[in-house]
Design an enzyme around this catalytic site. Structure first.
Site, PDB file in Angstrom:
ATOM      1  CG  ASP A 267      -0.159   0.184   2.536  1.00  0.00           C
ATOM      2  OD1 ASP A 267       1.086   0.211   2.515  1.00  0.00           O
ATOM      3  OD2 ASP A 267      -0.817   0.314   3.579  1.00  0.00           O
ATOM      4  CG  ASP A 269       1.720   3.175   4.645  1.00  0.00           C
ATOM      5  OD1 ASP A 269       0.587   2.774   4.933  1.00  0.00           O
ATOM      6  OD2 ASP A 269       2.667   2.414   4.355  1.00  0.00           O
ATOM      7  CG  ASP A 352      -3.761   3.206   5.150  1.00  0.00           C
ATOM      8  OD1 ASP A 352      -4.928   3.059   4.740  1.00  0.00           O
ATOM      9  OD2 ASP A 352      -3.155   2.353   5.812  1.00  0.00           O
TER      10      ASP A 352
END
Ligand code: UTP
Ligand code: MN
Length: 428
Positions: A267, A269, A352
């Site tokens: 992912d 961040d 995120d």
């Protein structure tokens, strides 16, 4: 045949069931070290050993005779053992073994004799005098070997029994389902027990899915394809642009594995802040709405800030404390980097977004840079060695009853009396 008793045990609602009694080899009690092996592989190997009649304990105790680890140095396992002994308040003197002993034993269907090649190198073991820094946050751990192919019998296909279990229906299904964004072991296990086996089953049988799971299912392929650094950087740029529109002067920082120098990750961040405390309030929802209006967001759910310093220090709780920042869990629709040759115009990427007030930013940055193991060790060090509580919001000194402010990560290390470890060396 060997799997029959295992199946019976598996009636328990969530897997895997507890250890199946003394096992066929009363003198042998195994304990598998999760570090580097990973939780799912550990669970899998545990089930395999159970199926073979071995006793495998989840937690270390003085009863353990064989400690098996994978891809750890002798020093690391010795350190682990020391910690376990401290935690269980009991000694025990198990053999510290490499995975090779385990796979040979599984292949033989009995514990094979321990040979010196199975033992972790004694020369590397930290003696009780502790020559080696005991906490990972006191050491420098570069990325180096993280992409090395696993020296793994599963991949080599050496052990037929391992292959068989790996291919077992339950194992395959659990793996398939837990790779859906928003699905944990419990949900996957429930679905398995309900007879669901494929992603298509989930769609066709009208399984009740949360919005998050629906998105996870829809973008299953992309979300299980690693995010490349170039993709992380272009995500960061897109967010930066949006941020600039609403709050010039605010910053966007790429954290997580990419900040540690990893070439790819699962992912992206991103940390948002503004040099003037309080100006960051309200920024995230505007940024997300705008990105959404540009067609960049495939899924998002946001969580408000719920942290108040006035409440006093957060209790340490578990070792992996969730933080309380305003945060957006999202899936971005990223234009393909591959140019005209790319098979498709876009790719779904997990992002995120985390907003930190500037006074908490260094703590947030430190906490969100990882690795997870490095963070756990840092917090453990703070608590045990310094009687301080460290989390992604603050550092609290329980002896002086005060918060120790910091304007950089370096200052946090200083407060802790630790030599500064740069991000690229935090790949513990
Ligand atoms: P990640 O899970 O994203 O790990 O968390 P990573 O190191 O970036 O690895 P990949 O490449 O994405 O797989 C990054 C850091 O953020 C912290 C974790 O502890 C980790 O150190 N984190 C993550 C939190 O503090 N809170 C969270 O809710 C999630
Ligand atoms: Mn990450």
């Amino acid at each position: 045949m060997a799997l029959v008793p295992l199946k019976k045990r598996r009636r328990a609602p969530s897997p895997p069931a507890g250890p199946p009694g003394p096992g066929r080899f009363p003198d042998v009690v195994l304990c598998l070290v999760e570090k580097r092996m990973g939780a799912s592989r550990r669970a899998f190997l545990t089930q395999l050993a159970w199926a073979k009649g071995f006793r495998v304990d989840r937690a270390y105790s003085a009863a353990v005779t064989h400690v098996v680890s994978e891809q750890n140095s002798g020093a690391e396992v010795a350190q682990w053992l020391e910690q376990q002994r401290e935690e269980c308040g009991d000694g025990g003197d198990p053999a510290l073994l490499d995975i090779s002993w385990f796979t040979e034993s599984m292949g033989a269907g009995r514990p094979v004799e321990i040979e010196s090649r199975h033992r972790l190198r004694v020369a590397e073991l930290a003696p009780h005098g502790r020559q080696m820094a005991p906490y990972a946050c006191q050491r420098r751990t570069p990325l180096l070997h993280s992409n090395q192919p696993l020296t793994d019998v599963l991949e080599d296909g050496v052990c037929a029994e391992v292959e068989r279990v790996k291919l077992s229906e339950r194992y395959r299904t659990m793996k398939l389902f837990t790779k859906i964004f928003g699905v944990g072991v419990r949900t996957a296990s429930r679905w398995y027990q309900e007879g669901l086996r494929t992603l298509l089953d989930l769609q066709e049988r009208n399984t009740k899915l949360t919005r998050q799971q629906q998105a996870g299912l829809r973008h299953y392929g992309d979300l299980n394809t690693p995010v490349e650094r170039s993709e992380a950087e272009s995500t960061s740029r897109a967010v930066q642009e949006a941020v600039k529109r609403f709050l010039p002067g605010a910053s966007v920082t790429l954290a997580g594995g990419f900040r540690r120098g990893k070439p790819r990750g699962h992912d992206v961040d991103l940390l948002l802040t503004h040099p003037e405390e309080g100006r960051e309030v309200g920024l995230l929802s505007r940024v997300v709405s705008w990105l959404d209006s540009q067609g960049l967001i495939l899924y998002q759910h946001s969580q408000e800030n719920s942290y108040g310093l006035r409440e006093g220090p957060e209790p340490l709780g578990g070792r992996d404390v969730m933080d309380r920042f305003e945060r957006c869990f999202s899936i971005f629709r990223l234009e393909a980097q591959g140019g005209p040759g790319a098979p498709r115009g876009w790719k779904a990427v997990r992002v995120d977004l985390v907003v930190a007030p500037v006074s908490q930013f260094p703590f947030a940055l430190l906490g969100w840079t990882g690795s997870r193991h490095f963070e756990r060790e840092l917090r453990r060090f703070a608590s045990r060695e310094r009687k301080m509580v460290l989390n992604s919001h603050a550092l609290y000194d329980t002896r002086q009853n005060l918060f120790l402010p910091a304007t950089s990560e370096e200052e946090i290390f200083e407060h802790l009396g630790l030599e500064y470890v740069p991000p690229a060396q935090r790949n513990a």
